[in-house]
Design an enzyme around this catalytic site. Structure first.
Site: not given
Length: 246
Positions: A114-116
């Protein structure tokens, strides 16, 4: 490009893919981990079934990765929640922020991390190991720990790094309906621990609408670790398909 060649490509753009093929090997990967107790009701709202909460803990992790095969040098920060799945203990990856576009792209496309985009830093300030996270220009987190104050047992350090990671993979179809909705599990492999320490630590989280780490408030610091390691990202596997549930 021949039609038969299109399906062999890893991603787009075809002339300059967003990331290269793996495996992705990390050399001298540096962790600052702080485990803290948080609000149990807040955890219950965000941890997806069929995962089960292990306890009301969160692991705040800061990772400096100066030498990553194919992806270069970057730093990452996030929250992981201890859970159980079919009796197996691991961590549910809640949110991750990092400063490297290829690592964001491959993490989201080829796996389910879940990368931002964010701006984490891990550095030594005099006698203190410091981890900071900014989202845009605003501070989101500040973590501090005494620098190499006490040795941590290497077996314990290995156990921390080797825990299975659980993630959600969600992709909509072009009609707006779910096309993929899965619970994924991945484990680090080929782990070598170069050094590990523990000691006093503190963590301060700042409220932010788009980086809501503070929604899991710090009620009590449980433990902290500083670990230097080499490892390889393992191949993710599907452990639960939400769309197949009737």
């Amino acid at each position: 490009m021949l039609e038969s060649e299109v399906s062999k490509q890893i991603t787009t753009p075809l002339a300059a893919p967003a990331f290269p093929r793996g495996p992705y090997r990390f050399h001298n990967r540096e962790y600052l981990n702080i485990i803290y107790r948080t609000d149990l009701d807040a955890l219950r709202k965000i941890v997806p079934e069929p995962l089960e909460l292990d306890r009301a803990y969160v692991r705040f992790e800061m990772m400096a990765m100066p030498d990553t095969t194919g992806l270069g040098s970057y730093t990452e920060c996030g929250q992981a929640i201890p859970v159980k799945y079919n009796g197996v203990k691991g961590d549910y990856l809640h949110m991750m922020y990092l400063d490297n576009e290829p690592a964001i792209a491959v993490g989201r496309e080829s796996s389910a991390y879940p990368k931002k985009l964010g701006y984490p830093k891990l550095f030594v300030d005099s006698d203190t190991l410091v981890g900071t996270l900014k989202y845009g220009t605003l501070p989101v987190a500040t973590a501090t720990m005494g620098y190499k104050h006490e040795p941590l047992d290497l077996k314990e350090a290995y156990a921390q790094i080797a825990r299975p990671n659980f993630m959600l993979k969600i992709i909509q179809g072009y009609d707006g309906k779910p096309r993929i909705c899965e619970l994924i599990c991945a484990e680090n492999t080929d782990i070598t621990i170069h050094g590990a320490w523990t000691g006093s630590a503190r963590l301060q989280l700042f409220s932010h609408a788009l980086a809501p780490l503070a929604d899991l408030p710090v009620l009590e610091i449980v433990s902290a670790s500083h670990i230097l390691t080499d490892l390889t990202l393992g191949t993710p596997k599907v452990v639960h398909d939400y769309l197949s549930v009737k």
